[in-house]
Design a protein around this motif. Sequence first.
Motif, PDB file in Angstrom:
ATOM      1  N   GLN A 294       0.847  -1.193   0.000  1.00 12.19           N
ATOM      2  CA  GLN A 294       0.000   0.000   0.000  1.00 12.19           C
ATOM      3  C   GLN A 294       0.881   1.240   0.000  1.00 12.19           C
ATOM      4  N   ILE A 295       0.364   2.320  -0.543  1.00 11.45           N
ATOM      5  CA  ILE A 295       1.017   3.617  -0.404  1.00 11.45           C
ATOM      6  C   ILE A 295       0.097   4.523   0.400  1.00 11.45           C
ATOM      7  N   VAL A 296       0.632   5.052   1.487  1.00 17.69           N
ATOM      8  CA  VAL A 296      -0.096   5.961   2.368  1.00 17.69           C
ATOM      9  C   VAL A 296       0.257   7.378   1.967  1.00 17.69           C
ATOM     10  N   LYS A 297      -0.762   8.163   1.682  1.00 17.57           N
ATOM     11  CA  LYS A 297      -0.563   9.551   1.261  1.00 17.57           C
ATOM     12  C   LYS A 297      -1.137  10.504   2.312  1.00 17.57           C
ATOM     13  N   GLY A 298      -0.406  11.581   2.576  1.00 18.90           N
ATOM     14  CA  GLY A 298      -0.913  12.671   3.389  1.00 18.90           C
ATOM     15  C   GLY A 298      -0.734  13.969   2.632  1.00 18.90           C
TER      16      GLY A 298
ATOM     17  N   GLN B 237      -4.980  15.747   5.287  1.00 18.46           N
ATOM     18  CA  GLN B 237      -5.824  14.578   5.026  1.00 18.46           C
ATOM     19  C   GLN B 237      -4.937  13.358   4.778  1.00 18.46           C
ATOM     20  N   GLU B 238      -5.537  12.183   4.767  1.00 15.78           N
ATOM     21  CA  GLU B 238      -4.792  10.965   4.474  1.00 15.78           C
ATOM     22  C   GLU B 238      -5.644  10.026   3.624  1.00 15.78           C
ATOM     23  N   LYS B 239      -4.973   9.186   2.845  1.00 11.81           N
ATOM     24  CA  LYS B 239      -5.646   8.158   2.069  1.00 11.81           C
ATOM     25  C   LYS B 239      -4.666   7.026   1.816  1.00 11.81           C
ATOM     26  N   ILE B 240      -5.204   5.814   1.779  1.00  7.01           N
ATOM     27  CA  ILE B 240      -4.388   4.628   1.549  1.00  7.01           C
ATOM     28  C   ILE B 240      -4.773   4.003   0.216  1.00  7.01           C
ATOM     29  N   PHE B 241      -3.762   3.727  -0.594  1.00  7.42           N
ATOM     30  CA  PHE B 241      -3.962   3.123  -1.909  1.00  7.42           C
ATOM     31  C   PHE B 241      -3.349   1.724  -1.920  1.00  7.42           C
ATOM     32  N   ASP B 242      -4.139   0.725  -2.281  1.00  6.51           N
ATOM     33  CA  ASP B 242      -3.580  -0.597  -2.573  1.00  6.51           C
ATOM     34  C   ASP B 242      -2.988  -0.520  -3.969  1.00  6.51           C
ATOM     35  N   VAL B 243      -1.669  -0.688  -4.086  1.00 12.35           N
ATOM     36  CA  VAL B 243      -1.030  -0.480  -5.388  1.00 12.35           C
ATOM     37  C   VAL B 243      -0.610  -1.781  -6.066  1.00 12.35           C
TER      38      VAL B 243
ATOM     39  N   LYS C 224      -3.061  16.942  -7.327  1.00 15.69           N
ATOM     40  CA  LYS C 224      -3.399  18.239  -7.892  1.00 15.69           C
ATOM     41  C   LYS C 224      -2.132  19.078  -7.983  1.00 15.69           C
ATOM     42  N   ALA C 225      -1.959  19.759  -9.081  1.00 14.24           N
ATOM     43  CA  ALA C 225      -0.741  20.521  -9.339  1.00 14.24           C
ATOM     44  C   ALA C 225      -0.418  21.453  -8.178  1.00 14.24           C
ATOM     45  N   GLY C 226       0.855  21.432  -7.751  1.00 11.66           N
ATOM     46  CA  GLY C 226       1.306  22.298  -6.674  1.00 11.66           C
ATOM     47  C   GLY C 226       1.060  21.762  -5.284  1.00 11.66           C
ATOM     48  N   GLN C 227       0.428  20.602  -5.172  1.00 17.51           N
ATOM     49  CA  GLN C 227       0.083  20.029  -3.871  1.00 17.51           C
ATOM     50  C   GLN C 227       1.332  19.579  -3.105  1.00 17.51           C
ATOM     51  N   LYS C 228       1.393  19.911  -1.822  1.00 19.96           N
ATOM     52  CA  LYS C 228       2.444  19.393  -0.959  1.00 19.96           C
ATOM     53  C   LYS C 228       1.919  18.133  -0.282  1.00 19.96           C
ATOM     54  N   ALA C 229       2.709  17.066  -0.355  1.00 17.89           N
ATOM     55  CA  ALA C 229       2.237  15.784   0.148  1.00 17.89           C
ATOM     56  C   ALA C 229       3.412  14.922   0.579  1.00 17.89           C
ATOM     57  N   PHE C 230       3.111  13.887   1.356  1.00 21.02           N
ATOM     58  CA  PHE C 230       4.096  12.839   1.639  1.00 21.02           C
ATOM     59  C   PHE C 230       3.479  11.500   1.256  1.00 21.02           C
ATOM     60  N   TYR C 231       4.350  10.551   0.937  1.00 22.57           N
ATOM     61  CA  TYR C 231       3.934   9.203   0.571  1.00 22.57           C
ATOM     62  C   TYR C 231       4.896   8.212   1.213  1.00 22.57           C
ATOM     63  N   TYR C 232       4.372   7.156   1.825  1.00 20.72           N
ATOM     64  CA  TYR C 232       5.235   6.061   2.249  1.00 20.72           C
ATOM     65  C   TYR C 232       4.540   4.739   1.944  1.00 20.72           C
ATOM     66  N   ALA C 233       5.339   3.703   1.788  1.00 21.40           N
ATOM     67  CA  ALA C 233       4.805   2.382   1.477  1.00 21.40           C
ATOM     68  C   ALA C 233       4.638   1.573   2.757  1.00 21.40           C
ATOM     69  N   ARG C 234       3.559   0.808   2.794  1.00 18.87           N
ATOM     70  CA  ARG C 234       3.332  -0.164   3.865  1.00 18.87           C
ATOM     71  C   ARG C 234       3.174  -1.535   3.204  1.00 18.87           C
TER      72      ARG C 234
END
Length: 464
Positions: A343-347, A356-362, A409-419
């Motif tokens: 999974q990739i966890v996005k904030g 905000q946060e969302k989890i993607f099964d990749v 979205k263009a210009g968005q600041k975010a973090f991503y990590y894999a679980r």
Amino acid sequence: AYVDLHGGTKRQAAWHSYIDTAEEFNEPGKFTALIGWEWTSAPGGGNLHRVIFTPDGADKAKQFMPFSQLESDKPEKLWAWLDATNKRTGADFVAIPHNSNLSWGKMFQVEDSEGNPITADYAERRMRWERVVETTQIKGDSETHPALSPTDEFADYERYSFVMVPTGPIAKPVEADYVRAALKRGLEIEANTGVNPYKFGLIGSTDAHTGMSAVEEDRFAGKGQKDSRPELRKNPTGLGSAKGWDMGAAGIVAVWAPRNDRRSIYDAFQRKEVYASTGPRMAVRMFAGWNFSARDLDASRFPASGYARGVPMGGDLTGKGKAPSFLVEALKDPDGGNLDRIQIVKGWIDANGVAQEKIFDVVWSAERKRGKDGKVPAVKNTVDLKTGKYINSVGAVQLKTFWRDPEYKAGQKAFYYARVLQIPTPRYSLYDAIKLGIDPRATGKPLTIQERAYTSPIWVSAKS
């Protein structure tokens, strides 16, 4: 009495003995022994411990005595001492926040120790020394909590909330105690101050006090002498109101470094190219870039393609692009369970300035398809509850994928990590129950668990 034993040169012989032992067994390229100590700040019973190590040797380490909570229980004072000692001796340091799930709302606050709002100066001082945090260990998992991540179906993992004071209170889950919430909070603080105080990598550790780092479920050696054997684990541990089976068999830290020596390991911590595991020795890599393609995962190109055209875990992806893309790969522990999914966890910060946060099964093992509800069905549980055996007839030996954020979205600041999740395997308490001939439900713990690894995040800051 404690202060008297601490004062003057009373500790010097013991400290020098530790240093000499590390020097004796340090063998660059083969076995790295690091010099370090634990700062055991616990104001009001809240765990603010830091584990500190230096990549340097005896020549520098013998020029100072370790800073302890008897000097100060405030992190800012620790950072000031690290800075002054670095300038005086040339010694480098890494300080690692420890067991944040038991900090009682103090580890990842929006204020400093004096109750003042976090400033850019505070954030810079913290990030100089605290480049990584401990995300999982014997006293529970600190990634997140079901109350903080209610849409995360895998958030309920090795919960431990027994605050370490004699009256035995139970900590309620708050954002300042958990790593994912802190990563989100860091984005919000950065939006206000320009600097992120919680831009850290993720590691695991044991916190065992037995002298053994045995964190495998089938040979767990416990936290200390009161829970070191199966027959003892129904009893209190002496740590708040916890009992032996409340402990989790975790964790370890993995480091991507070109050499097995002190400086190379330190450098990896500094660039945050590290990841946490709850115990299994799975190999995990993650890269982010603007122009990756699935071809970059080809064996002839990967991982060189990740370094050449992107940034590894712990890094910052800057520049300009429509959406960040990711290369992620995981290989199972040769002696452990197969892999269920990555999974990739996005904030990210929304239009209202709220994280905000969302989890993607990749990617997941091949026997399943994503359902109409968008969810990946649970992997089959092969554990035999009578014998404690499981079968690697499900899951995958290796998982890898190319993934681009479809919601960026263009210009968005975010973090991503894999679980990375394993298939279900027996919790050590099930093995204990089988050995003791008792009903496993008497342990009060899950019969099986899905062990996991967490990569350090990658932070994305694109020009729109």
